[in-house]
Scaffold this motif. Structure first.
Motif, PDB file in Angstrom:
ATOM      1  N   PRO A   1     -19.028 -92.671 -12.624  1.00 40.61           N
ATOM      2  CA  PRO A   1     -17.939 -92.594 -12.638  1.00 40.61           C
ATOM      3  C   PRO A   1     -17.102 -91.073 -12.948  1.00 40.61           C
ATOM      4  O   PRO A   1     -17.815 -90.339 -13.580  1.00 40.61           O
ATOM      5  CB  PRO A   1     -17.182 -93.624 -13.964  1.00 40.61           C
ATOM      6  N   TYR A   2     -16.079 -90.719 -12.376  1.00 39.92           N
ATOM      7  CA  TYR A   2     -15.441 -89.618 -12.618  1.00 39.92           C
ATOM      8  C   TYR A   2     -14.185 -89.529 -13.476  1.00 39.92           C
ATOM      9  O   TYR A   2     -13.468 -88.622 -13.814  1.00 39.92           O
ATOM     10  CB  TYR A   2     -15.338 -88.727 -11.427  1.00 39.92           C
ATOM     11  N   GLY A   3     -13.464 -90.939 -13.459  1.00 28.50           N
ATOM     12  CA  GLY A   3     -12.335 -91.264 -14.235  1.00 28.50           C
ATOM     13  C   GLY A   3     -11.079 -91.070 -13.318  1.00 28.50           C
ATOM     14  O   GLY A   3     -11.343 -90.871 -12.044  1.00 28.50           O
ATOM     15  N   ALA A   4      -9.978 -90.951 -13.887  1.00 31.98           N
ATOM     16  CA  ALA A   4      -8.856 -90.713 -13.013  1.00 31.98           C
ATOM     17  C   ALA A   4      -8.299 -89.454 -12.519  1.00 31.98           C
ATOM     18  O   ALA A   4      -7.632 -88.692 -13.266  1.00 31.98           O
ATOM     19  CB  ALA A   4      -7.550 -91.308 -13.794  1.00 31.98           C
ATOM     20  N   VAL A   5      -9.171 -88.951 -11.439  1.00 32.06           N
ATOM     21  CA  VAL A   5      -8.950 -87.617 -11.015  1.00 32.06           C
ATOM     22  C   VAL A   5      -8.519 -87.581  -9.672  1.00 32.06           C
ATOM     23  O   VAL A   5      -8.690 -88.615  -9.065  1.00 32.06           O
ATOM     24  CB  VAL A   5     -10.398 -86.677 -11.335  1.00 32.06           C
TER      25      VAL A   5
ATOM     26  N   TRP B   1      -9.430 -94.703 -10.723  1.00 35.12           N
ATOM     27  CA  TRP B   1     -10.754 -94.109 -10.927  1.00 35.12           C
ATOM     28  C   TRP B   1     -11.369 -93.508  -9.643  1.00 35.12           C
ATOM     29  O   TRP B   1     -11.240 -94.627  -8.733  1.00 35.12           O
ATOM     30  CB  TRP B   1     -11.403 -94.750 -11.807  1.00 35.12           C
ATOM     31  N   CYS B   2     -12.117 -92.469  -9.821  1.00 39.93           N
ATOM     32  CA  CYS B   2     -13.144 -92.123  -8.774  1.00 39.93           C
ATOM     33  C   CYS B   2     -14.579 -92.159  -9.120  1.00 39.93           C
ATOM     34  O   CYS B   2     -14.695 -92.104 -10.426  1.00 39.93           O
ATOM     35  CB  CYS B   2     -12.723 -90.609  -8.418  1.00 39.93           C
ATOM     36  N   TYR B   3     -15.219 -92.584  -8.164  1.00 41.92           N
ATOM     37  CA  TYR B   3     -16.502 -92.618  -8.353  1.00 41.92           C
ATOM     38  C   TYR B   3     -17.460 -91.853  -7.413  1.00 41.92           C
ATOM     39  O   TYR B   3     -17.103 -91.746  -6.316  1.00 41.92           O
ATOM     40  CB  TYR B   3     -17.083 -94.235  -8.350  1.00 41.92           C
TER      41      TYR B   3
END
Length: 168
Positions: free
Chosen positions: A95-99, A123-125
């Motif tokens: 997961p990279y979070g809300a970017v 969220w991005c992954y």
């Protein structure tokens, strides 16, 4: 003001206006992505097709994987992504979070257990695939009880790359 200076002054103002007002844009255009719905039955990102076969890169699941984030253990309300390139118990997704999706430029060189954070909207992954890597942003994810939503869908925008670098 003397009339002989009016034309040069107006010419100077006009040239200055066009020089300042006509600059080129340096903003980056949005990343071209593909939209898909991934489910428990599997998905192949390189071909943009749902699949339940050996070409599948992974699937959504509704049970909390081992070592999951304790904040998300209620398996009836969350979906997770399980990579099928899974070896030795490692889920090759991160997961990279809300970017913004275009800020992710490469896959991680190491994979952490924090990959077991569920799929959360916006969220991005990044995930390892059978034939490359994918970065994706979750745009919608089911939150119904397991029995009401048996395919466990999540809608994603994604970009697939055959290398660990994302050029877009």
């Amino acid at each position: 003001m003397d009339k002989k200076y009016i034309f040069p002054v107006l010419l100077f103002i006009g040239i200055a206006f066009f020089m300042v007002g006509c600059t080129t844009s340096t903003s980056t255009p949005p990343t071209p992505t593909t939209t898909a719905t991934v489910t428990h039955w599997g998905f192949d990102f390189s071909t943009n097709t749902p699949t339940n076969g050996s070409n599948s890169d992974g699937q959504t699941i509704v049970w909390a994987p081992e070592h999951s984030n304790p904040a998300y253990l209620d398996w009836t309300y969350y979906r997770w992504w399980r990579s099928f390139s899974n070896t030795s118990g490692i889920n090759y997704s991160m997961p990279y979070g809300a970017v913004e999706l275009n800020t992710i430029t490469r896959a991680p060189s190491t994979w952490e257990m924090s990959a077991d954070t569920p799929l959360l909207q916006n969220w991005c992954y990044v995930s390892k695939c059978n034939d490359g890597y994918v970065k994706f942003k979750v745009t919608a994810v089911g939150t119904n009880l397991v029995t009401l939503d048996a395919d466990w869908p999540a809608t994603v925008e994604y970009y697939f790359s055959t290398s660990s670098y994302f050029d877009k």
